[in-house]
Write a protein that holds these residues in place. Structure first.
Motif, PDB file in Angstrom:
ATOM      1  N   TYR A 180     -65.393  52.215  -7.966  1.00 48.90           N
ATOM      2  CA  TYR A 180     -65.538  53.340  -8.888  1.00 48.90           C
ATOM      3  C   TYR A 180     -66.444  52.933 -10.049  1.00 48.90           C
ATOM      4  O   TYR A 180     -67.419  53.601 -10.360  1.00 48.90           O
ATOM      5  CB  TYR A 180     -64.166  53.795  -9.392  1.00 48.90           C
ATOM      6  N   ILE A 181     -66.130  51.799 -10.692  1.00 45.48           N
ATOM      7  CA  ILE A 181     -66.950  51.271 -11.776  1.00 45.48           C
ATOM      8  C   ILE A 181     -67.569  49.950 -11.331  1.00 45.48           C
ATOM      9  O   ILE A 181     -66.878  49.085 -10.773  1.00 45.48           O
ATOM     10  CB  ILE A 181     -66.116  51.064 -13.058  1.00 45.48           C
ATOM     11  N   VAL A 213     -75.695  44.690   4.166  1.00 46.89           N
ATOM     12  CA  VAL A 213     -74.901  44.980   2.974  1.00 46.89           C
ATOM     13  C   VAL A 213     -75.014  46.473   2.651  1.00 46.89           C
ATOM     14  O   VAL A 213     -76.117  47.022   2.574  1.00 46.89           O
ATOM     15  CB  VAL A 213     -75.365  44.153   1.759  1.00 46.89           C
ATOM     16  N   HIS A 214     -73.851  47.118   2.466  1.00 51.32           N
ATOM     17  CA  HIS A 214     -73.797  48.511   2.053  1.00 51.32           C
ATOM     18  C   HIS A 214     -72.875  48.617   0.840  1.00 51.32           C
ATOM     19  O   HIS A 214     -71.724  48.166   0.898  1.00 51.32           O
ATOM     20  CB  HIS A 214     -73.274  49.409   3.173  1.00 51.32           C
ATOM     21  N   VAL A 215     -73.371  49.205  -0.241  1.00 50.56           N
ATOM     22  CA  VAL A 215     -72.595  49.356  -1.479  1.00 50.56           C
ATOM     23  C   VAL A 215     -72.523  50.836  -1.815  1.00 50.56           C
ATOM     24  O   VAL A 215     -73.553  51.507  -1.964  1.00 50.56           O
ATOM     25  CB  VAL A 215     -73.229  48.575  -2.645  1.00 50.56           C
ATOM     26  N   LEU A 216     -71.303  51.343  -1.945  1.00 49.48           N
ATOM     27  CA  LEU A 216     -71.072  52.750  -2.271  1.00 49.48           C
ATOM     28  C   LEU A 216     -70.483  52.847  -3.676  1.00 49.48           C
ATOM     29  O   LEU A 216     -69.449  52.236  -3.964  1.00 49.48           O
ATOM     30  CB  LEU A 216     -70.112  53.379  -1.255  1.00 49.48           C
ATOM     31  N   TRP A 244     -69.189  56.492   3.576  1.00 48.73           N
ATOM     32  CA  TRP A 244     -70.636  56.261   3.640  1.00 48.73           C
ATOM     33  C   TRP A 244     -71.328  57.387   4.418  1.00 48.73           C
ATOM     34  O   TRP A 244     -72.382  57.875   4.014  1.00 48.73           O
ATOM     35  CB  TRP A 244     -70.929  54.912   4.280  1.00 48.73           C
ATOM     36  N   PHE A 245     -70.700  57.816   5.498  1.00 51.45           N
ATOM     37  CA  PHE A 245     -71.257  58.909   6.289  1.00 51.45           C
ATOM     38  C   PHE A 245     -71.295  60.197   5.478  1.00 51.45           C
ATOM     39  O   PHE A 245     -72.273  60.954   5.535  1.00 51.45           O
ATOM     40  CB  PHE A 245     -70.438  59.115   7.569  1.00 51.45           C
ATOM     41  N   PHE A 246     -70.237  60.433   4.708  1.00 53.92           N
ATOM     42  CA  PHE A 246     -70.196  61.627   3.861  1.00 53.92           C
ATOM     43  C   PHE A 246     -71.329  61.605   2.840  1.00 53.92           C
ATOM     44  O   PHE A 246     -71.958  62.633   2.564  1.00 53.92           O
ATOM     45  CB  PHE A 246     -68.848  61.724   3.144  1.00 53.92           C
ATOM     46  N   ALA A 247     -71.593  60.419   2.259  1.00 52.90           N
ATOM     47  CA  ALA A 247     -72.587  60.304   1.196  1.00 52.90           C
ATOM     48  C   ALA A 247     -74.012  60.279   1.722  1.00 52.90           C
ATOM     49  O   ALA A 247     -74.936  60.734   1.034  1.00 52.90           O
ATOM     50  CB  ALA A 247     -72.320  59.045   0.362  1.00 52.90           C
ATOM     51  N   THR A 248     -74.221  59.767   2.952  1.00 51.63           N
ATOM     52  CA  THR A 248     -75.589  59.528   3.437  1.00 51.63           C
ATOM     53  C   THR A 248     -75.911  60.204   4.763  1.00 51.63           C
ATOM     54  O   THR A 248     -77.077  60.235   5.144  1.00 51.63           O
ATOM     55  CB  THR A 248     -75.827  58.018   3.612  1.00 51.63           C
ATOM     56  N   PHE A 286     -71.601  58.474  -4.234  1.00 48.93           N
ATOM     57  CA  PHE A 286     -70.648  59.440  -3.713  1.00 48.93           C
ATOM     58  C   PHE A 286     -70.603  60.633  -4.658  1.00 48.93           C
ATOM     59  O   PHE A 286     -70.196  60.501  -5.810  1.00 48.93           O
ATOM     60  CB  PHE A 286     -69.267  58.787  -3.594  1.00 48.93           C
ATOM     61  N   LEU A 287     -71.040  61.787  -4.189  1.00 46.01           N
ATOM     62  CA  LEU A 287     -71.119  63.002  -5.001  1.00 46.01           C
ATOM     63  C   LEU A 287     -71.814  62.734  -6.334  1.00 46.01           C
ATOM     64  O   LEU A 287     -71.180  62.689  -7.393  1.00 46.01           O
ATOM     65  CB  LEU A 287     -69.719  63.593  -5.237  1.00 46.01           C
ATOM     66  N   PRO A 288     -73.131  62.530  -6.305  1.00 43.74           N
ATOM     67  CA  PRO A 288     -73.872  62.253  -7.539  1.00 43.74           C
ATOM     68  C   PRO A 288     -73.640  63.325  -8.589  1.00 43.74           C
ATOM     69  O   PRO A 288     -73.578  64.519  -8.283  1.00 43.74           O
ATOM     70  CB  PRO A 288     -75.341  62.252  -7.068  1.00 43.74           C
TER      71      PRO A 288
END
Length: 349
Positions: free
Chosen positions: A17-18, A42-45, A143-147, A72-74
């Motif tokens: 989150y932060i 490497v994947h960072v959400l 990740w799929f939801f965001a990208t 995630f939901l910009p």
């Protein structure tokens, strides 16, 4: 966590989150970038609001060094602005399908309690075993939801188990969010409270439960179950402290005991029931966590783990002061009006 990232061979997924871009955050950026450079995927959400705590510096630093990141939901987006109140509050790190980390800890030097200017006490857990697949699956879905990109993450293999003994814990992931998993954590808590026979122990930074959860706690106390709750003496959100203070008389009237933990600010999130059930993860006892946030918790059945966490609970209680009815009712008229005014906003906190 940094050592696990440095030892990674194939794949790392991290959700936070932060992610502050302070002295500790830069260590994470360096470790993740170095892993990327040696061929690790490497994947960072990062949450679209949470990333703003560091003015998006951590996101930009990771991208500059070639690390794949997503929001995630910009917050600054015409398509997602209407969902600005729905945040990804999960904290997940999975490495190679061998190790995972889960709990309530954000990436910030404030968690280095002994050296931080504004220290935050917290609890995070390292996990090995087959439940890692459930943790990584939550990240894959997020990740799929965001990208709209479906990533492949290594599955757990028994040969990769790295523990000092063969003691195992029965556990499963409980995910929650304002989607198809809505209210799962809330109902898990309610059903666990119904099953309580001897004791309920709760550590939470924000305690503003809805009426159903509060009734479940009162019902447990009325049938003789010991119910103890530890909250911070002062949280990091002043008006939340006022709302909790307004609720104290209603909470303690049936024998529930509340303890205010002294500084540092305690951000831990643990629920213990009797001597076997433990609930750990990212969820707070408030409407934001239980209604609006995307959260992840681990439900564990094990007497040894419960005993270790009970010991932690007792150590925190030793540093806490009990809430006494006379002190609560003796507040000035001004404070009572202020506290109850802010209590009207409880469904949105």
């Amino acid at each position: 966590m940094i050592k696990s990232i440095q030892a990674a061979k194939h794949h790392i997924v991290l959700s936070s989150y932060i992610f502050d871009y302070d002295s500790l955050g830069r260590q994470f950026v360096n470790a993740l970038a170095q892993a990327q450079q040696r061929g690790v995927l490497v994947h960072v959400l990062l949450d679209g609001i949470g990333v703003g705590y560091s003015w998006r510096k951590s996101d930009r630093a990771l991208k500059k060094r070639g690390v794949r990141t997503a929001q995630f939901l910009p917050a600054i987006s015409f398509t997602s602005i209407r969902f600005i109140n729905l945040r990804n509050h999960r904290k997940i790190l999975c490495v190679d399908g061998e190790e995972a980390y889960i709990g309530g800890m954000n990436i910030s030097k404030s968690n280095l309690v002994k050296s931080a200017k504004h220290p935050i006490d917290d609890v995070h857990f390292k996990v090995v075993g087959s439940v890692i697949d459930q943790i990584s699956q939550v990240f894959i879905e997020d990740w799929f939801f965001a990208t709209r990109e479906l990533i492949q993450f290594p599955s757990y293999s028994p040969s990769t188990l790295k523990v000092k003994n063969d003691k195992s814990v029965v556990a499963r992931v409980i995910q929650d969010g304002p989607d198809e998993h809505h209210n799962r954590i809330r109902w898990t808590l309610i059903n666990a409270l119904v099953c309580a026979q001897k004791s309920v122990k709760i550590i939470t930074p924000y305690f503003i439960p809805d009426q159903t959860l509060m009734t479940s706690l009162h019902a447990a106390a009325l049938r003789g179950v010991s119910v103890e709750i530890i909250v911070p003496e002062h949280s990091n959100i002043l008006f939340v402290d006022w709302v909790m203070e307004a609720n104290y008389p209603r909470i303690i009237e049936h024998g529930i005991k509340i303890y205010k933990n002294k500084r540092p600010f305690d951000h831990s999130k643990i629920v213990l029931i009797d001597d076997v059930w433990s609930f750990i993860g990212s969820t707070n006892w408030d409407a934001r966590s239980l209604e609006f946030n995307f959260e992840i918790n681990l439900e564990c059945f094990d007497t040894d783990l419960n005993a270790q966490l009970t010991e932690l609970f007792e150590s925190k209680k030793f540093n806490a002061e009990g809430v006494v009815e006379e002190d609560v009712r003796g507040l000035s008229i001004y404070k009572k009006i202020r506290n109850n005014l802010f209590r009207l906003f409880s469904p949105y906190l």
